[in-house]
Design a protein around this motif. Structure first.
Motif, PDB file in Angstrom:
ATOM      1  N   SER A 160       0.311  27.588   0.519  1.00 57.62           N
ATOM      2  CA  SER A 160       0.468  28.984   0.846  1.00 57.62           C
ATOM      3  C   SER A 160       1.861  29.405   0.202  1.00 57.62           C
ATOM      4  CB  SER A 160       0.200  29.078   2.201  1.00 57.62           C
ATOM      5  OG  SER A 160       1.517  28.720   3.055  1.00 57.62           O
ATOM      6  N   HIS A 161       2.903  28.620   0.286  1.00 57.53           N
ATOM      7  CA  HIS A 161       4.181  29.147  -0.024  1.00 57.53           C
ATOM      8  C   HIS A 161       4.177  29.108  -1.632  1.00 57.53           C
ATOM      9  CE1 HIS A 161       8.377  28.527  -1.559  1.00 57.53           C
ATOM     10  NE2 HIS A 161       8.517  29.152  -0.534  1.00 57.53           N
ATOM     11  N   ALA A 162       3.549  28.139  -2.288  1.00 56.93           N
ATOM     12  CA  ALA A 162       3.418  28.166  -3.886  1.00 56.93           C
ATOM     13  C   ALA A 162       2.650  29.178  -4.396  1.00 56.93           C
ATOM     14  CB  ALA A 162       2.906  26.808  -4.240  1.00 56.93           C
ATOM     15  N   ARG A 163       1.358  29.746  -3.644  1.00 60.40           N
ATOM     16  CA  ARG A 163       0.798  30.603  -3.797  1.00 60.40           C
ATOM     17  C   ARG A 163       1.472  32.016  -3.908  1.00 60.40           C
ATOM     18  NH1 ARG A 163      -4.875  31.205  -4.006  1.00 60.40           N
ATOM     19  NH2 ARG A 163      -6.053  28.988  -4.142  1.00 60.40           N
ATOM     20  N   LEU A 164       2.177  32.109  -2.725  1.00 57.26           N
ATOM     21  CA  LEU A 164       2.966  33.549  -2.636  1.00 57.26           C
ATOM     22  C   LEU A 164       3.976  33.336  -3.620  1.00 57.26           C
ATOM     23  CD1 LEU A 164       3.503  34.421   1.114  1.00 57.26           C
ATOM     24  CD2 LEU A 164       1.675  34.888  -0.551  1.00 57.26           C
ATOM     25  N   GLN A 165       4.569  32.543  -4.005  1.00 51.14           N
ATOM     26  CA  GLN A 165       5.693  32.452  -5.091  1.00 51.14           C
ATOM     27  C   GLN A 165       5.005  32.950  -6.543  1.00 51.14           C
ATOM     28  OE1 GLN A 165       9.184  32.280  -4.824  1.00 51.14           O
ATOM     29  NE2 GLN A 165       8.636  33.078  -6.865  1.00 51.14           N
ATOM     30  N   ALA A 166       3.983  32.337  -6.683  1.00 52.72           N
ATOM     31  CA  ALA A 166       3.315  32.441  -8.152  1.00 52.72           C
ATOM     32  C   ALA A 166       2.853  34.030  -8.194  1.00 52.72           C
ATOM     33  CB  ALA A 166       1.910  31.490  -8.451  1.00 52.72           C
ATOM     34  N   SER A 167       2.154  34.571  -6.961  1.00 50.16           N
ATOM     35  CA  SER A 167       1.838  35.737  -7.094  1.00 50.16           C
ATOM     36  C   SER A 167       3.249  36.929  -7.147  1.00 50.16           C
ATOM     37  CB  SER A 167       0.871  36.260  -5.963  1.00 50.16           C
ATOM     38  OG  SER A 167      -0.243  35.764  -6.173  1.00 50.16           O
ATOM     39  N   LEU A 168       4.112  36.450  -6.456  1.00 50.64           N
ATOM     40  CA  LEU A 168       5.389  37.280  -6.668  1.00 50.64           C
ATOM     41  C   LEU A 168       5.914  37.311  -7.723  1.00 50.64           C
ATOM     42  CD1 LEU A 168       7.428  38.948  -4.618  1.00 50.64           C
ATOM     43  CD2 LEU A 168       8.768  36.921  -4.184  1.00 50.64           C
ATOM     44  N   THR A 169       5.869  36.261  -8.650  1.00 44.88           N
ATOM     45  CA  THR A 169       6.423  36.011  -9.925  1.00 44.88           C
ATOM     46  C   THR A 169       5.595  37.081 -10.794  1.00 44.88           C
ATOM     47  OG1 THR A 169       7.069  34.002  -9.491  1.00 44.88           O
ATOM     48  CG2 THR A 169       7.108  34.339 -11.756  1.00 44.88           C
TER      49      THR A 169
ATOM     50  N   ASP B  77       4.507  42.455   6.231  1.00 46.92           N
ATOM     51  CA  ASP B  77       5.364  41.559   6.593  1.00 46.92           C
ATOM     52  C   ASP B  77       4.838  40.145   7.311  1.00 46.92           C
ATOM     53  OD1 ASP B  77       7.196  43.248   5.270  1.00 46.92           O
ATOM     54  OD2 ASP B  77       8.266  44.031   7.010  1.00 46.92           O
ATOM     55  N   SER B  78       4.051  40.541   8.278  1.00 49.81           N
ATOM     56  CA  SER B  78       3.685  39.618   9.258  1.00 49.81           C
ATOM     57  C   SER B  78       2.898  38.416   8.233  1.00 49.81           C
ATOM     58  CB  SER B  78       2.742  39.921  10.311  1.00 49.81           C
ATOM     59  OG  SER B  78       1.724  39.644  10.436  1.00 49.81           O
ATOM     60  N   LEU B  79       2.020  38.968   7.416  1.00 53.42           N
ATOM     61  CA  LEU B  79       1.041  38.089   6.700  1.00 53.42           C
ATOM     62  C   LEU B  79       1.878  37.202   5.637  1.00 53.42           C
ATOM     63  CD1 LEU B  79      -1.759  37.298   6.680  1.00 53.42           C
ATOM     64  CD2 LEU B  79      -1.368  39.042   8.299  1.00 53.42           C
ATOM     65  N   MET B  80       2.981  38.004   5.182  1.00 55.48           N
ATOM     66  CA  MET B  80       3.839  37.389   4.193  1.00 55.48           C
ATOM     67  C   MET B  80       4.493  36.144   4.768  1.00 55.48           C
ATOM     68  SD  MET B  80       3.785  38.435   1.044  1.00 55.48           S
ATOM     69  CE  MET B  80       5.289  38.003   0.434  1.00 55.48           C
ATOM     70  N   GLN B  81       5.230  36.619   6.050  1.00 58.26           N
ATOM     71  CA  GLN B  81       5.961  35.666   6.726  1.00 58.26           C
ATOM     72  C   GLN B  81       5.173  34.331   7.105  1.00 58.26           C
ATOM     73  OE1 GLN B  81       7.588  37.046  10.357  1.00 58.26           O
ATOM     74  NE2 GLN B  81       9.350  35.479  10.271  1.00 58.26           N
ATOM     75  N   ARG B  82       3.921  34.555   7.591  1.00 59.74           N
ATOM     76  CA  ARG B  82       3.248  33.333   8.017  1.00 59.74           C
ATOM     77  C   ARG B  82       2.666  32.627   6.908  1.00 59.74           C
ATOM     78  NH1 ARG B  82      -1.948  35.032  11.653  1.00 59.74           N
ATOM     79  NH2 ARG B  82      -0.512  37.029  11.920  1.00 59.74           N
ATOM     80  N   LEU B  83       2.458  33.075   5.728  1.00 58.00           N
ATOM     81  CA  LEU B  83       2.083  32.350   4.605  1.00 58.00           C
ATOM     82  C   LEU B  83       3.186  31.589   4.012  1.00 58.00           C
ATOM     83  CD1 LEU B  83      -0.809  34.324   3.441  1.00 58.00           C
ATOM     84  CD2 LEU B  83      -1.046  32.111   4.729  1.00 58.00           C
ATOM     85  N   ALA B  84       4.375  32.672   3.768  1.00 61.63           N
ATOM     86  CA  ALA B  84       5.347  31.964   3.136  1.00 61.63           C
ATOM     87  C   ALA B  84       6.035  30.817   3.774  1.00 61.63           C
ATOM     88  CB  ALA B  84       6.438  32.979   3.134  1.00 61.63           C
ATOM     89  N   LEU B  85       5.844  30.816   5.179  1.00 60.74           N
ATOM     90  CA  LEU B  85       6.553  29.620   5.975  1.00 60.74           C
ATOM     91  C   LEU B  85       5.409  28.860   6.603  1.00 60.74           C
ATOM     92  CD1 LEU B  85       8.972  31.859   8.163  1.00 60.74           C
ATOM     93  CD2 LEU B  85       9.533  30.442   6.095  1.00 60.74           C
ATOM     94  N   GLY B  86       4.212  28.725   6.021  1.00 59.96           N
ATOM     95  CA  GLY B  86       3.203  28.195   6.401  1.00 59.96           C
ATOM     96  C   GLY B  86       3.106  26.697   5.761  1.00 59.96           C
ATOM     97  N   ASN B  87       2.549  26.164   4.750  1.00 58.23           N
ATOM     98  CA  ASN B  87       2.596  25.196   4.167  1.00 58.23           C
ATOM     99  C   ASN B  87       3.039  25.047   2.646  1.00 58.23           C
ATOM    100  OD1 ASN B  87       0.189  25.657   2.768  1.00 58.23           O
ATOM    101  ND2 ASN B  87      -1.222  24.597   4.226  1.00 58.23           N
ATOM    102  N   GLU B  88       2.804  24.128   1.899  1.00 61.15           N
ATOM    103  CA  GLU B  88       3.292  23.832   0.597  1.00 61.15           C
ATOM    104  C   GLU B  88       2.408  24.791  -0.108  1.00 61.15           C
ATOM    105  OE1 GLU B  88       4.094  20.388  -2.359  1.00 61.15           O
ATOM    106  OE2 GLU B  88       4.495  19.851  -0.210  1.00 61.15           O
TER     107      GLU B  88
END
Lengths: 250, 170
Positions: A151-160, A138-149
């Motif tokens: 890190s957010h895009a990378r998390l979204q792609a992996s989540l998809t 949770d802590s790393l997800m939050q940090r990267l999701a709310l990080g920069n464009e």
């Protein structure tokens, strides 16, 4: 197969295979803290697998834990596809760890009430450790999701990519009804429902979104011994030292 | 915290004497602490010159457990026990609350912040709110939920500018 043996085998195999994947970050983590975190969780998970294989050995007369872990054929493994996938980049590893460990913690919360006492006892113990895994995710997800464009895009792609595969965590066992009726486990359907609530809530708060369900069969098959092409090479590597001298004493 | 049964009389050795001897067995990952300080002894069953020790494992994947089991056996044989059995206590779940007061003082002196007493009800905030074992400052931040061994988390002290570790509550 005995329904409880089938249940414990899949729990052990998930922990064993994901533990191995996590260990592949040892020495390669993006930052030192993450290298240590992935390595520590790898050690925890392999330990959880050992404890579960030990229950099979002691309660059901199965082979010794090393034999269960190192000498079975790919077809005999009951892990889900999600844990078999290669680590990819750090974002995929993190998203998989987030999806898997939330399910794992909720699963053991349910198993604390299991009528099969050795599993209920293991559940009570493992939850204290899994809490760290979930908080880490949770802590790393939050940090990267709310990080920069990026890190957010990378998390979204992996989540998809990873979210549809996560359905395989909850693939029903052939003995599902019996396990529920006997109070051994409350069942995959209930677990998946609880899990989805936890995941949705967090993902929304982090401005990520879950993909629409596409392929109804994505991620399924592992619980019946049908695996991705990634499992066999993983097993080859994981067992290479053991197989080089099977009767060696360590 | 330790259940003891002395099943025959006259007693060859008392439970207190046994616990005293087991203070010589240490967790190799935290050599400052004995397994008695850690609360790893669940039960002692003394039957004349035979003894059974029930050990409570700490972290599931603790790599030291076999080694500790061996050391317990050796130490008790040294005391003169004839038959020594060291078994896994699977009825008791180890939590960090089992660490004794003396154990907590030893941890602090060893440079590891002792875990908050909480029976597993810790939160991320409570984990982060630890004082630095070097300078005593509470101006610290949590760097990682993990550390150099399974039982440690990693912190940084803004006051003395040093990284330190804490024994994790579980």
């Amino acid at each position: 197969m005995n329904p409880i043996v089938e249940l414990i085998t899949k729990l052990g195999d998930d922990a064993f295979i994901l533990g191995h994947r996590h260990s592949e970050w040892t020495g390669l983590g993006p930052i030192l803290e993450e290298d240590i975190a992935m390595s520590s969780m790898a050690q925890d998970k392999i330990g959880h697998a050992l404890a579960l294989y030990t229950i099979l050995h002691e309660q059901f007369g199965g082979p010794d834990p090393d034999t269960i872990g190192f000498l079975r054929n790919e077809k005999e493994f009951r892990c889900c596809h999600l844990v078999e996938y290669p680590n990819g980049e750090y974002d995929f590893t993190l998203v998989r760890h987030f999806l898997f460990d939330h399910a794992e913690l909720l699963r053991y919360q349910l198993l604390r009430q299991s009528t099969f006492a050795p599993l209920a006892r293991f559940a009570a113990k493992v939850m204290g450790e899994l809490k760290y895994h979930v908080l880490h995710a949770d802590s790393l997800m939050q940090r990267l999701a709310l990080g920069n464009e990026e890190s957010h895009a990378r998390l979204q792609a992996s989540l998809t990519e990873a979210f549809p595969l996560a359905a395989g965590i909850f693939e029903k066992s052939p003995y599902e009804d019996q396990l529920i009726a006997e109070g051994v486990f409350a069942g995959e359907a209930l677990l998946q429902q609880q899990w989805l609530k936890e995941i949705e809530q967090r993902v929304q708060a982090w401005d990520l979104h879950l993909p629409e369900a596409r392929e109804p069969l994505a991620g399924l098959g592992g619980r019946y011994g049908y695996h991705t092409p990634y499992l066999q090479p993983l097993l080859d590597e994981l067992t290479s030292v053991f197989r080089s001298e099977e009767n060696a004493s360590w | 915290m330790v259940t003891t049964h002395t099943l025959s009389d006259p007693t060859f050795m008392t439970a207190d004497q046994v616990l005293q001897a087991l203070h010589d067995v240490h967790d190799p990952e935290i050599p400052a602490l004995s397994i008695v300080d850690l609360g790893m002894i669940g039960e002692l069953i003394i039957q004349g010159e035979n003894i059974t020790v029930k050990l409570i494992p700490t972290f599931i994947a603790c790599p030291a457990l076999d080694w500790i089991r061996h050391q317990v056996k050796e130490r008790l044989k040294q005391m003169g026990f004839r038959k020594v059995e060291v078994v896994h206590d699977d009825q008791t779940v180890w939590t960090s609350d089992r660490i004794s007061e003396e154990g907590r003082r030893k941890l602090q002196a060893f440079g590891l912040t002792p875990p908050a007493r909480n029976c597993g009800r810790w939160t991320e905030a409570s984990l982060a709110a630890v004082t630095c074992p070097h300078c005593g400052s509470s101006n610290t931040v949590l760097r990682s939920f993990f550390g150099s061994t399974l039982c440690r988390s990693t912190h940084y002290c803004n006051q003395c500018r040093q990284v330190f570790e804490s024994f994790k509550p579980v």
